[in-house]
Design an enzyme around this catalytic site. Structure first.
Site, PDB file in Angstrom:
ATOM      1  N   HIS A 110       0.818  -1.215   0.000  1.00 41.66           N
ATOM      2  CA  HIS A 110       0.000   0.000   0.000  1.00 41.66           C
ATOM      3  C   HIS A 110       0.853   1.267   0.000  1.00 41.66           C
ATOM      4  CE1 HIS A 110       0.407  -0.281   4.522  1.00 41.66           C
ATOM      5  NE2 HIS A 110       0.491   1.036   4.376  1.00 41.66           N
ATOM      6  N   ASP A 154       0.101  -7.653   1.248  1.00 37.13           N
ATOM      7  CA  ASP A 154       0.498  -6.257   1.432  1.00 37.13           C
ATOM      8  C   ASP A 154       2.007  -6.110   1.579  1.00 37.13           C
ATOM      9  OD1 ASP A 154       0.346  -3.549   1.589  1.00 37.13           O
ATOM     10  OD2 ASP A 154      -0.653  -3.454   3.539  1.00 37.13           O
ATOM     11  N   SER A 227       4.640   2.216   8.086  1.00 38.66           N
ATOM     12  CA  SER A 227       4.301   1.092   7.209  1.00 38.66           C
ATOM     13  C   SER A 227       5.504   0.659   6.378  1.00 38.66           C
ATOM     14  CB  SER A 227       3.153   1.479   6.267  1.00 38.66           C
ATOM     15  OG  SER A 227       1.970   1.669   6.983  1.00 38.66           O
TER      16      SER A 227
END
Length: 487
Positions: A110, A154, A227
């Protein structure tokens, strides 16, 4: 006689008081010595722990990078009742880490979703974590190429051209324990080279009971921008990739989740080799058994995994597995939950057999089922290409012309023409930000309908010329601008 006796008695009482005071002082000293010693030992223990943490951070930080992404996407929602979406230029910041010193960097999918350009900020050499080194550290910004992406897990793999990179080792998932110390590295809110500390709150947290995915839960503070950064144990090993948080405020609330190291290791190898994941399977759908489901179907157990689908023509159908069979074990491992079963399948290679034991009514049955690979959509196009004929050298890609047959296989294709990128060449440079699955529509405004036309257009350009490709990536159109290198 009375006065001399009185003076003697006074001297005697003073001597006794001095003795009592001295004795009290000795007793206090003796009683205080262990306490002072214990305090000194505690301070020394804390000092050693502090030094160990500093050493760990010093060893890990050179491998942690910041990811800078530029692309286009929805920037705001329309007013209530409006069906319009505002599209604009987006800039995103994430984290990542060096997983191979050859220039491979892992991050979250992402983080790079919809990316037009990806850059990596490599940390400055010799950073000591001091005030002086922190203020003087600038880092080195280098372009990055997206090697592969898996939206399902992801994770994304990037490649940079750089030397003297320091890769982080991957931990053994079986050794991860609840309560062990971990450190979250990354760039929360864009604040590069940040580190926080916490513990493993849970070694395998399933956020969706019908999903095979599990995460390592931690209370180490994680915020937007973390992230893709690594979750590190005290040995300096990656136990997971920080992926998301559960929060009502949008910031850290002690509920952070990381993709486990076992999945990270498996995904890295496949992304590097194929650019996507190959999923071994036997052709069944599975769900978690819940008490209501068990009661409604009169199952003999109210926990575990049930077969909810058997695909026509699959190996599972061929050996006789049926819908509503309850899994008991897979290759000798108790089939207590979906993640365990899914991981057994992931660890298999095509052609191997997996031993499945099921409960069917009152009977217990066993099947040896051959494993096949669920092909990624792009694999079917790769099989149609010939690298010796379909190579486009200046762009470092293997590509196919989109004809009517291929257009029918691409339901999201805007127009029935273009050049489909099916693979990156092994020696492809990083200056051309094309990815597998991209469709080249135009080059400098000219439609590209055949490989010959694309090659001729590139051959007409001099090294150093500016190139703008209009491409379709997933369901969106965007421009990729770069400078053509010497080929």
């Amino acid at each position: 006689m009375s006065r001399p006796e009185s003076r003697s008695s006074d001297r005697s009482r003073r001597r006794m008081r001095r003795v009592r005071v001295s004795a009290f002082t000795v007793i206090v000293s003796l009683l205080g010595a262990p306490a002072a010693l214990a305090q000194g030992q505690a301070t020394e223990t804390l000092r050693k722990m502090n030094e160990s943490v500093q050493t760990l951070i010093k060893n890990v930080s050179p491998s942690v990078v910041q990811i800078l992404v530029t692309g286009y996407g929805a920037v705001e929602e329309g007013e209530r009742g409006s069906t319009g979406v505002v599209i604009g230029r987006l800039r995103a910041i994430g984290s990542g880490f060096v997983i191979d010193r050859a220039g491979y960097i892992l991050t979250n999918a992402h983080v790079v979703k919809g990316a037009q350009r990806v850059q990596v900020v490599l940390p400055s050499a010799g950073s000591e974590g001091t005030v002086t080194s922190s203020l003087s550290a600038r880092g080195t910004v280098v372009p990055a190429q997206i090697v592969g992406v898996t939206q399902e897990i992801d994770l994304a793999l990037l490649k940079v051209e750089a030397t003297n990179l320091q890769a982080l080792p991957i931990a053994q998932y079986k050794d991860v324990r609840q309560g062990e110390l971990v450190f979250a590295f990354g760039s929360p809110q864009g604040l590069r080279n940040s580190v926080t500390m916490g513990v493993v709150s849970a070694v395998a947290r399933q956020t969706d009971p019908d999903s095979p995915l599990v995460y390592i839960q931690t209370d180490a503070p994680i915020n937007p921008g973390n992230s893709g950064g690594p979750l590190i144990n005290v040995n300096g090993e990656v136990v997971g990739v920080n992926t998301f948080i559960l929060s009502q405020s949008g910031g850290n609330e002690g509920l952070g989740f990381a993709v486990p190291c076992a999945i990270v290791n498996l995904a890295y190898r496949q992304l590097r080799k194929y650019g996507h994941l190959h999923r071994p399977e036997i052709g069944i759908g599975m769900q978690t058994i819940t008490p209501p489901l068990a009661t409604a179907l009169s199952l003999r157990r109210n926990t575990g995994v049930i077969i909810s689908d058997v695909l026509p023509g699959s190996p599972a159908e061929a050996v006789g597995l049926r819908i509503q069979d309850v899994l008991l074990s897979v290759d000798g491992r108790a089939a207590d939950n979906l993640p365990i079963v899914a991981f057994v399948f992931l660890s298999k290679d095509e052609g191997e057999k997996v031993r499945i034991e099921v409960q069917r009514g009152n009977a217990q049955l066993a099947f040896d089922v051959p494993v096949v690979e669920r092909r990624h959509d792009i694999d079917q196009f790769t099989a149609l290409s010939d690298p010796s004929k379909n190579l486009v050298g200046p762009l470092g890609i293997v590509a196919l012309e989109i004809d009517r047959k291929i257009a029918l296989m691409l339901p999201e294709l805007r127009d029935p023409y273009g050049i489909l990128v099916v693979a990156r060449a092994a020696d492809a440079g990083l200056g051309v930000p094309l990815a597998t699955g991209d469709v080249i529509r135009t080059l400098n405004g000219q439609p590209m309908t055949t490989l010959d036309r694309l090659r001729q257009a590139l051959a007409a350009l001099q090294p150093g010329s500016s190139v703008a490709l209009q491409i379709q990536r997933e369901d969106r159109l965007l421009y990729l601008a770069f400078t053509l290198e010497q080929f």
